[in-house]
Design a protein around this motif. Structure first.
Motif, PDB file in Angstrom:
ATOM      1  N   ASP A 272       0.971  -1.440  -0.186  1.00 40.12           N
ATOM      2  CA  ASP A 272       0.193  -0.079  -0.099  1.00 40.12           C
ATOM      3  C   ASP A 272       0.819   1.155  -0.332  1.00 40.12           C
ATOM      4  O   ASP A 272       1.456   1.372   1.074  1.00 40.12           O
ATOM      5  N   PRO A 273       1.180   1.583  -1.128  1.00 43.49           N
ATOM      6  CA  PRO A 273       2.034   3.418  -1.472  1.00 43.49           C
ATOM      7  C   PRO A 273       1.528   3.632  -0.508  1.00 43.49           C
ATOM      8  O   PRO A 273       1.114   5.595  -0.928  1.00 43.49           O
ATOM      9  N   SER A 274       1.317   4.108   1.369  1.00 48.98           N
ATOM     10  CA  SER A 274       0.687   5.548   1.957  1.00 48.98           C
ATOM     11  C   SER A 274       1.849   6.022   1.978  1.00 48.98           C
ATOM     12  O   SER A 274       3.398   5.838   1.528  1.00 48.98           O
ATOM     13  N   ALA A 275       1.633   7.612   2.991  1.00 45.62           N
ATOM     14  CA  ALA A 275       2.159   8.982   2.996  1.00 45.62           C
ATOM     15  C   ALA A 275       4.144   8.257   3.320  1.00 45.62           C
ATOM     16  O   ALA A 275       5.004   8.541   3.384  1.00 45.62           O
ATOM     17  N   GLU A 276       3.511   7.483   4.186  1.00 51.38           N
ATOM     18  CA  GLU A 276       4.735   7.003   5.695  1.00 51.38           C
ATOM     19  C   GLU A 276       5.201   6.398   4.743  1.00 51.38           C
ATOM     20  O   GLU A 276       6.732   6.204   4.808  1.00 51.38           O
ATOM     21  N   ILE A 295      14.082  12.398  -4.045  1.00 55.43           N
ATOM     22  CA  ILE A 295      12.942  13.556  -4.336  1.00 55.43           C
ATOM     23  C   ILE A 295      11.485  12.737  -4.684  1.00 55.43           C
ATOM     24  O   ILE A 295      11.015  13.301  -4.559  1.00 55.43           O
ATOM     25  N   GLU A 296      12.141  11.932  -5.917  1.00 55.00           N
ATOM     26  CA  GLU A 296      10.498  11.168  -6.196  1.00 55.00           C
ATOM     27  C   GLU A 296       9.539  10.799  -5.303  1.00 55.00           C
ATOM     28  O   GLU A 296       8.187  11.155  -4.794  1.00 55.00           O
ATOM     29  N   TYR A 297      10.530  10.163  -3.828  1.00 54.76           N
ATOM     30  CA  TYR A 297       9.352   9.260  -3.121  1.00 54.76           C
ATOM     31  C   TYR A 297       9.052  10.590  -1.995  1.00 54.76           C
ATOM     32  O   TYR A 297       7.900  10.802  -1.735  1.00 54.76           O
ATOM     33  N   LEU A 298      10.079  11.297  -2.319  1.00 52.05           N
ATOM     34  CA  LEU A 298       9.143  12.371  -1.095  1.00 52.05           C
ATOM     35  C   LEU A 298       8.612  13.044  -0.925  1.00 52.05           C
ATOM     36  O   LEU A 298       7.700  13.647  -0.043  1.00 52.05           O
ATOM     37  N   ASN A 299       8.128  13.482  -2.942  1.00 47.84           N
ATOM     38  CA  ASN A 299       7.518  14.461  -3.133  1.00 47.84           C
ATOM     39  C   ASN A 299       5.844  13.483  -3.314  1.00 47.84           C
ATOM     40  O   ASN A 299       4.645  14.235  -3.063  1.00 47.84           O
ATOM     41  N   GLN A 300       6.583  11.819  -3.447  1.00 45.92           N
ATOM     42  CA  GLN A 300       4.970  11.273  -3.179  1.00 45.92           C
ATOM     43  C   GLN A 300       4.158  11.121  -1.973  1.00 45.92           C
ATOM     44  O   GLN A 300       3.350  10.898  -2.075  1.00 45.92           O
ATOM     45  N   ILE A 302       4.509  13.644   0.551  1.00 51.42           N
ATOM     46  CA  ILE A 302       4.214  14.838   0.325  1.00 51.42           C
ATOM     47  C   ILE A 302       2.714  14.951  -0.050  1.00 51.42           C
ATOM     48  O   ILE A 302       1.628  15.463   0.569  1.00 51.42           O
ATOM     49  N   ASN A 303       2.884  14.855  -1.423  1.00 52.31           N
ATOM     50  CA  ASN A 303       1.271  14.056  -2.218  1.00 52.31           C
ATOM     51  C   ASN A 303       0.541  13.604  -1.334  1.00 52.31           C
ATOM     52  O   ASN A 303      -0.971  13.571  -1.463  1.00 52.31           O
ATOM     53  N   LEU A 304       0.194  12.374  -0.839  1.00 58.92           N
ATOM     54  CA  LEU A 304      -0.282  11.369  -0.205  1.00 58.92           C
ATOM     55  C   LEU A 304      -0.898  11.704   0.993  1.00 58.92           C
ATOM     56  O   LEU A 304      -1.934  11.426   1.597  1.00 58.92           O
ATOM     57  N   GLU A 305       0.367  12.700   1.958  1.00 57.55           N
ATOM     58  CA  GLU A 305      -0.002  12.936   3.068  1.00 57.55           C
ATOM     59  C   GLU A 305      -1.697  14.029   3.135  1.00 57.55           C
ATOM     60  O   GLU A 305      -1.337  14.637   2.500  1.00 57.55           O
ATOM     61  N   GLU A 306      -2.329  13.556   4.003  1.00 55.72           N
ATOM     62  CA  GLU A 306      -4.063  13.637   3.890  1.00 55.72           C
ATOM     63  C   GLU A 306      -3.006  15.111   5.026  1.00 55.72           C
ATOM     64  O   GLU A 306      -3.881  15.648   5.111  1.00 55.72           O
ATOM     65  N   TYR A 315       9.648  18.135   3.779  1.00 54.95           N
ATOM     66  CA  TYR A 315      10.010  19.176   2.954  1.00 54.95           C
ATOM     67  C   TYR A 315      11.882  19.602   3.626  1.00 54.95           C
ATOM     68  O   TYR A 315      13.257  19.678   2.392  1.00 54.95           O
ATOM     69  N   LEU A 316      12.623  19.008   4.229  1.00 55.33           N
ATOM     70  CA  LEU A 316      13.599  19.345   5.105  1.00 55.33           C
ATOM     71  C   LEU A 316      14.921  19.040   4.306  1.00 55.33           C
ATOM     72  O   LEU A 316      15.794  18.545   4.399  1.00 55.33           O
ATOM     73  N   ILE A 317      14.298  16.805   3.840  1.00 57.53           N
ATOM     74  CA  ILE A 317      15.052  16.187   3.367  1.00 57.53           C
ATOM     75  C   ILE A 317      15.019  16.007   2.282  1.00 57.53           C
ATOM     76  O   ILE A 317      15.917  16.349   1.550  1.00 57.53           O
ATOM     77  N   LEU A 318      13.803  17.070   1.335  1.00 63.27           N
ATOM     78  CA  LEU A 318      13.906  17.403   0.118  1.00 63.27           C
ATOM     79  C   LEU A 318      14.637  18.784   0.354  1.00 63.27           C
ATOM     80  O   LEU A 318      15.723  18.488  -1.057  1.00 63.27           O
ATOM     81  N   ALA A 319      14.867  19.719   0.925  1.00 65.72           N
ATOM     82  CA  ALA A 319      15.565  20.679   0.833  1.00 65.72           C
ATOM     83  C   ALA A 319      17.636  20.104  -0.071  1.00 65.72           C
ATOM     84  O   ALA A 319      18.273  20.562  -0.215  1.00 65.72           O
ATOM     85  N   SER A 320      17.472  18.748   1.523  1.00 68.59           N
ATOM     86  CA  SER A 320      19.061  18.977   1.771  1.00 68.59           C
ATOM     87  C   SER A 320      19.487  17.568   0.485  1.00 68.59           C
ATOM     88  O   SER A 320      20.707  17.611  -0.087  1.00 68.59           O
ATOM     89  N   ALA A 321      18.169  17.251   0.081  1.00 72.40           N
ATOM     90  CA  ALA A 321      18.689  16.383  -1.672  1.00 72.40           C
ATOM     91  C   ALA A 321      18.810  17.444  -2.282  1.00 72.40           C
ATOM     92  O   ALA A 321      19.950  17.021  -3.389  1.00 72.40           O
ATOM     93  N   TYR A 322      18.177  18.441  -2.472  1.00 72.51           N
ATOM     94  CA  TYR A 322      18.459  19.485  -3.979  1.00 72.51           C
ATOM     95  C   TYR A 322      19.855  20.344  -3.580  1.00 72.51           C
ATOM     96  O   TYR A 322      20.290  20.931  -4.267  1.00 72.51           O
ATOM     97  N   MET A 323      20.100  20.189  -2.209  1.00 72.47           N
ATOM     98  CA  MET A 323      21.327  21.002  -2.196  1.00 72.47           C
ATOM     99  C   MET A 323      22.024  20.513  -2.582  1.00 72.47           C
ATOM    100  O   MET A 323      23.641  20.974  -3.238  1.00 72.47           O
ATOM    101  N   LYS A 324      22.617  18.920  -2.488  1.00 71.72           N
ATOM    102  CA  LYS A 324      23.238  17.890  -3.168  1.00 71.72           C
ATOM    103  C   LYS A 324      23.344  17.741  -4.655  1.00 71.72           C
ATOM    104  O   LYS A 324      24.611  17.696  -5.326  1.00 71.72           O
TER     105      LYS A 324
END
Length: 439
Positions: A272-276, A295-300, A302-306, A315-324
């Motif tokens: 079950d592709p849940s947010a967690e 980035i792909e899974y973190l965005n998923q 965020i989109n799945l989280e109700e 978002y914070l881990i996303l920021a770190s990934a984009y920094m890399k």
């Protein structure tokens, strides 16, 4: 003559046996009468009237009815409450324990039935001997391990509480406590698979209690948790309820950067592709250095989280990934989004300060140093809201570092575009208004 003697002896023996049989029948009949008397008295909690007939049945017909062992402990418990004589209380307590041993003898036909009786014995023992936790623990652990899903949830709750007390009394029992929690958690998760069960709310309540007790115990070392739960996760890789429970537990204990959490997330996402689960995969790929996958899974996630208030960490881990990946504009965007959701965190300000300090905003060497003013501004904002000592220490270190790169007071004075203390807009990536200051 011999035949006559033998015949007379036979007749005498037969008559004796008949008399004995008659006595047994009469005795049994009296036991039935007394059993009825003490049962009715116990139903209205008249233990004073129940005591004598119960005693008679327990002594003469211990195999007559289970009511002997249902009401017997209640009668003895009442008797203990009626005396202040410690010697008498001790005698009655020994008798109480003996009732359970007798019940095992006559009604413990299977190992499962014996285990249930021992659990009841443990509960009474704990009531009257609250300091002897070890005895209760040993009885409960053996019984719960045997009964598994057949264990009444009240006993599961008591067992995890006793295990918690054992650990708090001796921190060397940490691994035992974690194993006990894992045992109880596994049993409850399996019971909770049937959400239509009448006992489902009870199972859920006990699970929440066990989780809370465990989470606040201080036992949760992430490395130990990882080692103990990994095999259980493999065993339950198709059990979504169990996997979800593990992810939530590791999240509550801040142990999400572990192989166990990543594994549970992977198996859970496949079911079950849940947010967690998606968030767990995002963390896993970030840890492995696959930032695009992260980035792909973190965005998923965020989109799945109700409940969007839960997404600030993603978002914070996303920021770190984009920094890399050197995508500073996305770093800034994600940090701002994280702070919108949870403004009481210092780490996003550290990331903002980092990209501001390295941003190119001017060809003028003095004006270029304005990025350090903006960076320090962000760090000071972070210091105002952060509560973790380690993060505050990091912020103070960066403030000291970036402050060294401020233009000198002489450079500020000599520059046509700058005046000490005035507002100054830093363009480009920064896009912030700061204050001119020299070192």
């Amino acid at each position: 003559m011999k035949k006559l003697i033998l015949s007379l002896a036979f007749i005498a023996g037969f008559g004796s046996a008949m008399a004995q049989e008659g006595n047994d029948a009469a005795n049994r009949e009296q036991c039935l009468t007394n059993a009825s008397l003490f049962t009715e008295s116990c139903k209205i909690r008249d233990y004073a009237s129940a005591a004598e007939p119960w005693e008679s049945v327990y002594r003469d017909c211990p195999d007559l009815t289970k009511n002997i062992y249902i009401y017997g402990p209640k009668i003895i418990e009442w008797q203990i409450s009626q005396t202040q004589d410690t010697a008498m209380q001790a005698k009655l307590f020994a008798k109480l324990m003996g009732v359970f041993d007798t019940q095992v003898q006559y009604f413990g036909e299977t190992e499962g039935k014996k285990a249930v009786i021992i659990l009841k014995k443990a509960m009474y023992y704990r009531q009257f001997r609250p300091t002897d936790t070890k005895t209760v623990y040993d009885w409960m652990r053996e019984s719960v391990s045997l009964l598994q899903q057949s264990t009444d949830p009240a006993y599961i709750q008591s067992f995890i509480q006793v295990s918690d007390e054992m650990y708090k009394a001796d921190n060397n029992l940490a691994e035992n406590y974690i194993a006990d929690y894992n045992l109880c958690s596994t049993i409850l998760n399996q019971l909770m698979e049937d959400t239509t069960s009448k006992k489902y709310p009870v199972y859920k309540q006990v699970k929440m209690y066990a989780d809370q007790l465990f989470a606040t115990s201080g036992v949760a070392d992430c490395d130990k948790m990882n080692a103990i739960f990994l095999p259980a996760i493999e065993t339950n890789k198709d059990n979504l309820v169990y996997l979800t429970s593990i992810m939530n537990l590791f999240k509550s204990l801040d142990c999400r950067e572990t192989e166990a959490y990543y594994t549970a997330s992977t198996y859970s996402f496949n079911i079950d592709p849940s947010a967690e689960a998606a968030g767990g995969l995002g963390r896993m790929y970030f840890a492995k250095g696959d930032y695009n996958k992260a980035i792909e899974y973190l965005n998923q996630s965020i989109n799945l989280e109700e409940n969007k208030s839960e997404t600030y960490d993603e978002y914070l881990i996303l920021a770190s990934a984009y920094m890399k990946l050197n995508n500073d504009y996305k770093v800034k965007e994600c940090c701002k989004l994280s702070l919108e959701i949870n403004p009481k965190q210092g780490t996003p300000y550290i990331l903002l300060a980092s990209i501001y300090a390295s941003a190119k905003v001017s060809d003028d060497p003095v004006l270029q140093k304005a990025v350090y003013w903006a960076a320090v501004d962000q760090l000071r904002k972070g210091r105002e809201v952060e509560t973790k000592a380690s993060v505050i220490e990091r912020i103070n270190s960066l403030i000291a570092q970036y402050s060294q790169y401020f233009p000198t007071k002489e450079q500020v004075f000599m520059h046509d575009a700058l005046n000490e203390g005035q507002s100054y807009y830093v363009g480009g990536l920064v896009g912030e208004t700061t204050t001119v200051r020299g070192k």
